[in-house]
Each structure stands twice: as structure tokens, then as C-alpha cells.
Design a protein around this motif. Structure first.
Motif, PDB file in Angstrom:
ATOM      1  N   ARG A   1      49.072  68.988  18.312  1.00 60.74           N
ATOM      2  CA  ARG A   1      48.465  67.705  17.976  1.00 60.74           C
ATOM      3  C   ARG A   1      47.737  67.110  19.178  1.00 60.74           C
TER       4      ARG A   1
ATOM      5  N   THR B   1      43.376  69.690  12.035  1.00 67.10           N
ATOM      6  CA  THR B   1      44.300  68.856  11.258  1.00 67.10           C
ATOM      7  C   THR B   1      45.174  69.720  10.358  1.00 67.10           C
TER       8      THR B   1
ATOM      9  N   VAL C   1      47.828  71.469  12.495  1.00 59.23           N
ATOM     10  CA  VAL C   1      48.877  70.526  12.894  1.00 59.23           C
ATOM     11  C   VAL C   1      49.814  70.257  11.720  1.00 59.23           C
TER      12      VAL C   1
END
Length: 266
Positions: A260, A187, A190
Motif C-alpha cells: 500500500r 489498488t 493491495v
């Protein structure tokens, strides 16, 4: 287009612009600051591949030179926003309680405040400089990154390995850093790539508005601003830096999208 090519092409564009930012003094065909009124508004040709501007400066040389300010400010702002935002989101999501409530209310308030107005206020107080632009753009990314990392942290903190760490008596900060952070790094990565594209566009926008690089700078946003009045007379003076911005922003966005999908894949 294959998945591999979908990553390699935008990656090549980003690497190319990064190389240009580092090596532009050695590869520009002309001095980007050299003015020659006799060459004013020359169209693209063998001598000046992207033409010249209203001062007779070589547009290609200025586009190449303008890569450095963009690729200094944007990564620095991204690093600031991601580091601070990820730290806030990670700690907030791990500890919860009153700390989480306070942090999220501050984040909500920060997300409501317009970035451009904040930029005007900070630049009016601190003066126009790349450091101020880095602080303004980086601060704008903090709440976005914090919310994203917090959401990922809330998912991870309910898993058995986190319960096992708590049962071992590990403090909350160690649980956040040693247990949860490695599992939310996707995360964070990204967010870093997504915010890098946003930072390029934000830095160029602030320069276009006269809040970043000073007028006359080869930085892409400033170049578009300086030459926009000549769009009908010499469109190449605006299109060249505008396409440079677009190519870098789109390339980073494609990399972010590929990353992603990879993170989301089981």
C-alpha cells in the motif's frame, strides 16, 4: 527495520507456510491422525516438539498438516472476491449512470449483512464443505473490493487518456479493461493481499465455529476449537495452531501494508 527487511521477513513467513502446505506429508515427524492414549497430553519435548493432544496425536505434525486446508481455502476465496469485486467496481466506475447506482445499492446492502449469519444460512442450505466456505468468504469480499476499485476508477476516468480513448470511439468495456484497469492494478493488488489475510482469519473462524472443516481436522481453526477446553491442562494444544494463524495473518498484513505504501508513493 529497513524497508527491504520489512518486506522480506513477512514474505519469508508466507513462503514458508506455503511450502509447508505443499510438502507436509513429507516433513511431518509423526502421522497427524495417529492416536496413542498412552501419550495423552505429553508436554513439548525431544520426541514431540510441540507436545501431544488429548488423543496422543503429535501437535507439531497436526499444525504442519493444518496449513494445507487454510492455504487452499483462503487464496481461492481471495481470488473469487477480488476478481468479482474488481470487475464490478471497474465497470460500475467506468459506465456510471443507472448501472452504477444499482450496483452500489446492492454493494451497500451486501456490506450490511453479517458474514457469519450468511455463512450459517449457506452452510445450512448447501452443507459443510471447503467449496461453500470459499463461496461465503469470497462473496463477503466482493462489496469491499468493488468499492475500493470503483473509487480508484472514478479518479482515473477523469484523466485525459480516458477522454482520448472515448474520442477514438472505443466502447466503455474496452476503455475499462485496456485503459483504466492497468492504472488501478495497484489498488487491486493491495486489495488482494489485504483480503488474503482476512480470508485466512475468516476460514479459521468458521472452522472454530464448526462451520468449516469438520471436528478432528488438523486445520488450525478446528484445532483451536477442539482443544480449547484443555487450555489450562495442555495450553500447547491451543497455542500452537493459534500462533500459526497469527503468524500468517500478521505476515500477510505487513506485506499488504508495504505494498500500500509503495502504491501510494509518488
Amino acid at each position: 527495520m529497513s524497508t527491504r527487511r520489512a518486506v522480506l521477513v513477512p514474505a519469508a513467513v508466507v513462503v514458508l507456510w506455503a511450502a509447508v502446505a505443499l510438502a507436509w506429508p513429507h516433513i511431518v515427524p509423526h502421522d497427524p491422525a495417529l492416536q496413542d492414549p498412552a501419550l495423552r497430553f505429553r508436554p513439548p519435548g525431544p520426541e514431540h516438539w510441540l507436545g501431544t493432544d488429548q488423543f496422543g496425536r503429535d501437535v507439531l505434525s497436526r499444525v504442519l498438516a493444518g496449513a494445507r486446508p487454510v492455504l487452499v481455502v483462503a487464496p481461492a476465496a481471495t481470488a473469487l472476491g477480488v476478481l468479482v469485486g474488481a470487475g464490478v467496481g471497474l465497470v460500475s466506475g467506468t459506465v456510471r449512470g443507472w448501472l452504477d447506482d444499482v450496483a452500489m445499492r446492492v454493494v451497500d446492502a451486501a456490506m450490511v449483512f453479517p458474514t457469519v449469519i450468511a455463512a450459517v444460512l449457506f452452510i445450512a442450505l448447501l452443507g459443510r464443505s471447503p467449496v461453500v466456505v470459499v463461496l461465503v468468504v469470497g462473496a463477503a469480499f466482493v462489496p469491499i473490493v468493488a468499492r475500493s476499485v470503483r473509487a480508484a476508477t472514478l479518479v482515473e476516468r477523469e484523466k485525459p487518456y480516458v477522454d482520448a480513448a472515448r474520442l477514438r470511439g472505443e466502447p466503455a468495456l474496452r476503455v475499462a479493461v485496456r485503459e483504466i484497469l492497468p492504472n488501478v492494478r495497484g489498488t487491486v493488488l493491495v486489495e488482494a493481499t489485504s483480503r488474503l489475510g482476512d480470508a485466512v482469519f475468516a476460514a479459521a473462524t468458521l472452522s472454530f465455529l464448526g462451520l468449516g472443516q469438520p471436528p478432528g481436522s488438523p486445520e488450525w481453526g478446528a484445532a483451536v476449537s477442539d482443544n480449547r477446553v484443555w487450555l489450562q491442562v495442555a495450553p500447547w494444544t491451543v497455542l500452537a495452531p493459534a500462533l500459526a494463524i497469527g503468524s500468517l495473518v500478521v505476515a500477510v498484513a505487513l506485506l499488504s501494508d508495504a505494498l500500500r505504501h509503495r502504491v501510494a508513493a509518488p
